[in-house]
Design an enzyme around this catalytic site. Structure first.
Site: not given
Ligand code: R5P
Length: 301
Positions: A39, A192, A220
């Site tokens: 905790e 994707k 991103d």
């Molecule tokens: C997902 O939609 C986010 O915008 C990132 O592209 C994603 O979370 C990245 O995660 P990772 O590096 O595990 O692919």
């Protein structure tokens, strides 16, 4: 009224220290610890009665501990009579679960927003959330910052030949378009696909938009396992892109992300210090958001 103070949780004390120096808001005295059973315990040692206080905590790894720690600090400050408690959450964990992808799933980002708000905070400062709609999950005012400008300024120091900004998924198009505008570059979008039953894995389906540039700049919000970026890079390399630069606000680098990114043909990765990182790689450079946050806090006083 007592002086304003910044109280740093254990997730990113270096950023809190830099913001304290730049904003001239002193760091408060706080004892953070754990009981033998795991905790979390916190103790606010300053007199905060009637003062403006800021709690700094990114909900990064260990994400659940950091969320609870933030909530306990907020409760302690509230019970000590703080006038206004602002939670500065540079990285808001659980943000990627902001909607149900199938029946039976939680909306985790809403649960965490409610949990934090219930501990008595009056305002939230956050940065580049996975989805802008999360701002509305908080029942208190939110100051929503973006690191895109900070990242764009840093990129202007790089040699970029015919750059194209790339959104690594459809959900990131708005972010990428804003980034492309800042860099005065065209935009391309990768579509994707994530399988709902396999966590942390994705595959690239297609790339739309102009992709004839020599330099691709992928933007991103988060790099976690690095999977999204690595699959995007593979797809871009098939289009004969010469140089690949990656920018992301939150560099989580979970598991073997750093090693995998090292082995991928990425030239450079820029992330901010929203998350404390121990990632050691010549490819990764951290750009600070401390000025951005310091300016924001100064305006809040
Ligand atoms: C997902 O939609 C986010 O915008 C990132 O592209 C994603 O979370 C990245 O995660 P990772 O590096 O595990 O692919």
């Amino acid at each position: 009224m007592n002086l304003p103070r910044i109280f740093s949780g254990s997730s990113n004390p270096q950023l809190a220290k830099e913001v304290s120096q730049k904003s001239k808001i002193k760091l408060g005295s706080l004892e953070l610890g754990k009981f033998a059973d795991g905790e979390i315990d916190v103790w606010v040692k300053d007199d905060v009665n009637n003062s403006n206080v800021f709690i700094f905590q990114s909900n990064s790894y260990p994400v659940n501990d950091n969320i609870i720690e933030l909530s306990l600090i907020a409760d302690a400050l509230r019970r000590s009579g703080a006038h206004k408690i602002t939670a500065v959450i540079p990285y808001f964990g659980y943000s990627r679960k902001e909607k149900q992808n199938r029946t039976g799933e939680p909306i985790s980002a809403k649960v965490i927003a409610d949990l934090i708000t219930a501990s008595g905070i009056n305002k939230v400062v956050c940065l580049d959330l996975h989805a802008d709609a999360i701002v509305g999950f908080f029942d208190v005012p939110v100051i929503y910052l973006s690191a895109l400008n900070v990242l764009a300024q840093r990129l202007k120091g790089e040699k970029l030949i015919n750059p194209v900004v790339v959104a690594p998924d459809v959900g990131g198009v708005k972010r990428a378009r804003n980034f492309a505008t800042l860099l005065n570059a065209p935009l391309a979008v990768i579509e994707k696909h994530r399988q709902t039953h396999v966590r942390d894995e994705m595959e690239v389906l297609s790339i739309t938009g102009q992709m004839s540039g020599d330099t691709a700049i992928i933007i991103d919000d988060i790099i976690s396992t690095g999977g999204t970026i690595i699959e995007s890079v593979k797809a871009l390399k098939k289009r004969n892109v010469k140089k690949i630069i990656v920018c992301a606000t939150h560099g989580i680098f979970a598991g073997s992300a750093v090693k995998n990114l090292e082995h991928s043909p990425i030239d450079k990765i820029f992330v901010t210090d929203s998350v404390k990182s121990s990632a050691k790689s010549k490819k990764i450079e951290t750009v600070t958001i401390s000025n951005l946050i310091a300016d924001c806090l100064t305006q809040e006083l």
